[in-house]
Design an enzyme around this catalytic site. Structure first.
Site, PDB file in Angstrom:
ATOM      1  N   GLY A   1     -23.995   3.817   1.997  1.00  0.00           N
ATOM      2  CA  GLY A   1     -22.984   4.280   1.028  1.00  0.00           C
ATOM      3  C   GLY A   1     -23.475   4.043  -0.383  1.00  0.00           C
ATOM      4  O   GLY A   1     -23.928   2.944  -0.711  1.00  0.00           O
TER       5      GLY A   1
ATOM      6  N   LYS B   1       0.863  -1.191   0.000  1.00  0.00           N
ATOM      7  CA  LYS B   1       0.000   0.000   0.000  1.00  0.00           C
ATOM      8  C   LYS B   1       0.893   1.232   0.000  1.00  0.00           C
ATOM      9  O   LYS B   1       2.029   1.172   0.472  1.00  0.00           O
ATOM     10  CB  LYS B   1      -0.885   0.009   1.257  1.00  0.00           C
ATOM     11  CG  LYS B   1      -2.127   0.848   1.145  1.00  0.00           C
ATOM     12  CD  LYS B   1      -3.145   0.177   0.247  1.00  0.00           C
ATOM     13  CE  LYS B   1      -4.516   0.698   0.366  1.00  0.00           C
ATOM     14  NZ  LYS B   1      -5.502  -0.194  -0.236  1.00  0.00           N
TER      15      LYS B   1
ATOM     16  N   GLY C   1     -21.566   5.263  -3.175  1.00  0.00           N
ATOM     17  CA  GLY C   1     -20.442   5.657  -4.033  1.00  0.00           C
ATOM     18  C   GLY C   1     -20.117   4.499  -4.965  1.00  0.00           C
ATOM     19  O   GLY C   1     -20.997   3.702  -5.315  1.00  0.00           O
TER      20      GLY C   1
HETATM   21  P1  NAD Z   1     -16.626   6.432  -2.663  1.00  0.00           P
HETATM   22  O1  NAD Z   1     -15.932   7.644  -2.189  1.00  0.00           O
HETATM   23  O2  NAD Z   1     -16.874   6.237  -4.113  1.00  0.00           O
HETATM   24  O3  NAD Z   1     -18.054   6.296  -1.956  1.00  0.00           O
HETATM   25  C1  NAD Z   1     -18.243   6.351  -0.589  1.00  0.00           C
HETATM   26  C2  NAD Z   1     -19.650   6.894  -0.393  1.00  0.00           C
HETATM   27  O4  NAD Z   1     -19.985   6.769   0.968  1.00  0.00           O
HETATM   28  C3  NAD Z   1     -19.759   8.377  -0.763  1.00  0.00           C
HETATM   29  O5  NAD Z   1     -20.853   8.521  -1.653  1.00  0.00           O
HETATM   30  C4  NAD Z   1     -20.006   9.067   0.576  1.00  0.00           C
HETATM   31  O6  NAD Z   1     -20.907  10.137   0.448  1.00  0.00           O
HETATM   32  C5  NAD Z   1     -20.622   7.964   1.385  1.00  0.00           C
HETATM   33  N1  NAD Z   1     -20.410   8.073   2.813  1.00  0.00           N
HETATM   34  C6  NAD Z   1     -19.299   8.439   3.492  1.00  0.00           C
HETATM   35  N2  NAD Z   1     -19.532   8.386   4.805  1.00  0.00           N
HETATM   36  C7  NAD Z   1     -20.819   7.972   4.959  1.00  0.00           C
HETATM   37  C8  NAD Z   1     -21.640   7.692   6.069  1.00  0.00           C
HETATM   38  N3  NAD Z   1     -21.205   7.877   7.308  1.00  0.00           N
HETATM   39  N4  NAD Z   1     -22.894   7.244   5.834  1.00  0.00           N
HETATM   40  C9  NAD Z   1     -23.349   7.050   4.596  1.00  0.00           C
HETATM   41  N5  NAD Z   1     -22.627   7.298   3.509  1.00  0.00           N
HETATM   42  C10 NAD Z   1     -21.376   7.745   3.688  1.00  0.00           C
HETATM   43  O7  NAD Z   1     -15.795   5.214  -2.053  1.00  0.00           O
HETATM   44  P2  NAD Z   1     -15.895   3.700  -2.497  1.00  0.00           P
HETATM   45  O8  NAD Z   1     -14.854   3.429  -3.507  1.00  0.00           O
HETATM   46  O9  NAD Z   1     -17.315   3.364  -2.778  1.00  0.00           O
HETATM   47  O10 NAD Z   1     -15.402   2.974  -1.157  1.00  0.00           O
HETATM   48  C11 NAD Z   1     -16.278   2.750  -0.069  1.00  0.00           C
HETATM   49  C12 NAD Z   1     -15.549   1.892   0.973  1.00  0.00           C
HETATM   50  O11 NAD Z   1     -15.127   0.670   0.380  1.00  0.00           O
HETATM   51  C13 NAD Z   1     -14.279   2.509   1.566  1.00  0.00           C
HETATM   52  O12 NAD Z   1     -14.147   2.051   2.888  1.00  0.00           O
HETATM   53  C14 NAD Z   1     -13.178   1.889   0.715  1.00  0.00           C
HETATM   54  O13 NAD Z   1     -11.930   1.873   1.407  1.00  0.00           O
HETATM   55  C15 NAD Z   1     -13.728   0.490   0.542  1.00  0.00           C
HETATM   56  N6  NAD Z   1     -13.192  -0.225  -0.620  1.00  0.00           N
HETATM   57  C16 NAD Z   1     -13.331   0.275  -1.876  1.00  0.00           C
HETATM   58  C17 NAD Z   1     -12.848  -0.450  -2.956  1.00  0.00           C
HETATM   59  C18 NAD Z   1     -13.019   0.043  -4.370  1.00  0.00           C
HETATM   60  O14 NAD Z   1     -12.660  -0.704  -5.302  1.00  0.00           O
HETATM   61  N7  NAD Z   1     -13.572   1.215  -4.603  1.00  0.00           N
HETATM   62  C19 NAD Z   1     -12.187  -1.673  -2.738  1.00  0.00           C
HETATM   63  C20 NAD Z   1     -12.077  -2.164  -1.437  1.00  0.00           C
HETATM   64  C21 NAD Z   1     -12.586  -1.425  -0.384  1.00  0.00           C
END
Ligand code: NAD
Length: 415
Positions: A213, A101, A215
């Protein structure tokens, strides 16, 4: 979750799995930690120094693999913990990668595009000797994207003097990426959910799901679960969301959301006709709904000792990284709630990265359909392995996932 907590877990679970103290030490300590100071010429003409990190945790099973994040909170301790989780994640889904990382302590929103480009290129120069398609393969993570990966790759290629698309994954499709990558984490989570939902002995249409969430992960998860026929009764993003006991229409939800209407402002009368059942739900309240499956897919530490006793779901699928803290996990386990751990549930993204790397480096090509089917198949298989072991040894799914991962890494260390 802290690095010390993972070290503690590895020590405890490693011992239980019959690993020697030497093996436990070798697995829990990172192989290499790189800290660099990166001078960058700002648009103002002044030079500013940023700190960058790359932790190469374990390479016994293959090249280090893991993202690069840009965030003001990035520091060595956090990067070390995330690198360790990557080694476990790649091992639990059994792909031939280790874990790494990296990141830069920076607020990317405060930089112009040119400053961001210069910062990324300078970082690539600082760590070029340590990365490579057979050594260490970074990818996008928090606040980084295919454009940033492209800058990194181009500068790396300039240094080594050859075309090396496999030095990074998460490239745009045009630049040698693969189509499934964007949706892969959500898709993988849907496959895991499908497999684990069998324990409920109900049809998918009768299984209620709430997703925190909306996203990248939450959105694609919702999309695939909807098409698998599950009843998604609630979705909430940071500003809140909505719920309906008959189930939400994913496509209408997504359309309204992307048109700038917050999910919480959508009136589900659009879908169901005028209805008194149509309710808004808060970003935190969604965690306490009475549903079969809860998917925290937003951020870490969402379920703590403050709200764990209010959680009513039967199963929690951890799509975000460490959404449940250690205190909460104890409370949830006492309540008999099944927790599907993050190192399994959200591993679909790194699996797709492996497909991208295979295509770039080994010439193994898969079309979109093939990559979807392969990803679903592998995620379901990994879920069955973890579930079966947890039942056999009467341990939590998190412990079972760690046992599988640690044994695989220990076996590779012997070679
Ligand atoms: P992202 O930024 O695209 O989306 C996150 C979403 O969560 C945003 O829309 C934000 O508004 C919302 N959010 C934040 N805090 C919140 C809360 N307290 N309540 C409700 N909604 C909330 O991020 P992502 O890529 O979707 O990642 C989400 C999680 O998954 C993170 O923990 C990330 O580390 C993990 N993750 C992502 C991936 C990937 O491929 N994108 C892979 C493994 C793990």
């Amino acid at each position: 979750m802290s690095y010390q907590e993972i070290e503690g877990l590895i020590a405890r679970i490693g011992k239980k799995s019959g690993l020697s103290q030497n093996e436990i030490d070798l697995i829990s300590k990172p192989e290499r930690e790189i800290v660099v100071n990166i001078p960058v010429k700002m648009d103002s003409g002044k030079t500013k120094i940023f700190q960058g990190f790359r932790v190469q945790h374990n390479s016994a099973r293959g090249p280090y693999k893991g993202g690069l994040r840009y965030h003001p909170d990035v520091g060595l301790e956090e990067v070390r913990m995330l690198a360790e989780l990557m080694s476990l994640k790649t091992a639990v889904i059994n792909i031939p990668f280790g874990g790494g990382k990296g990141g830069i302590c920076v607020d990317p929103k405060a930089l112009s595009q040119n400053e961001l480009k210069r910062l990324t290129e300078a970082f690539a120069e600082k760590i070029a000797d340590f990365v490579g398609e057979e050594k260490d393969i970074p990818a996008p993570d928090m606040n980084t994207n295919p454009q940033i990966m492209k800058w990194f790759r181009k500068r790396y290629e300039k240094i080594v003097g050859k075309n090396t698309p496999g030095v990074i994954t998460g490239k745009s499709y045009r630049d040698g990426g693969i189509r499934v990558r964007d949706e892969a984490t959500g898709l993988g989570g849907a496959a895991v959910t499908w497999e684990i939902a069998k324990t409920l002995n109900k049809k998918p249409s009768e299984i209620t799901i709430a997703i925190q969430g909306f996203g990248n992960v939450g959105n694609h998860l919702a999309h695939h679960l909807y098409h698998m026929g599950f009843r998604i009764v609630a979705i909430a993003d940071i500003d809140g969301g909505t719920m309906h006991e008959d189930g939400l229409d994913y496509h209408k939800t997504y359309k309204d959301y992307t048109q700038g209407k917050k999910v919480c402002k959508i009136c589900y009368c659009n879908i169901h006709g005028p209805s008194k059942d149509c309710l808004n739900v808060g970003a935190q309240d969604i965690l306490e709904l009475k549903v079969d499956i809860l998917s925290p897919a937003a951020a870490g530490d969402q379920i703590t000792k403050k709200n764990a006793h209010k959680v009513k779901a039967k199963i929690i699928v951890e799509m975000a990284n460490h959404p449940i803290d250690a205190d909460a996990e104890k409370i949830l386990s006492q309540k008999g709630i099944l927790i599907v751990p993050d190192i399994l549930a959200n591993a679909g993204g790194v699996l797709a990265s492996y497909y991208e790397w295979q295509e770039n480096v080994q010439g193994v090509k898969m079309n979109y359909e093939e990559s979807i089917n392969s990803l679903i198949g592998k995620m379901k298989k990994a879920t069955r392995e973890v579930l079966n072991l947890s039942r056999k040894q009467k341990v939590s799914m998190r412990e079972a996932a760690y046992i599988i991962a640690l044994k695989r890494i220990a076996k590779a260390l012997k070679k």
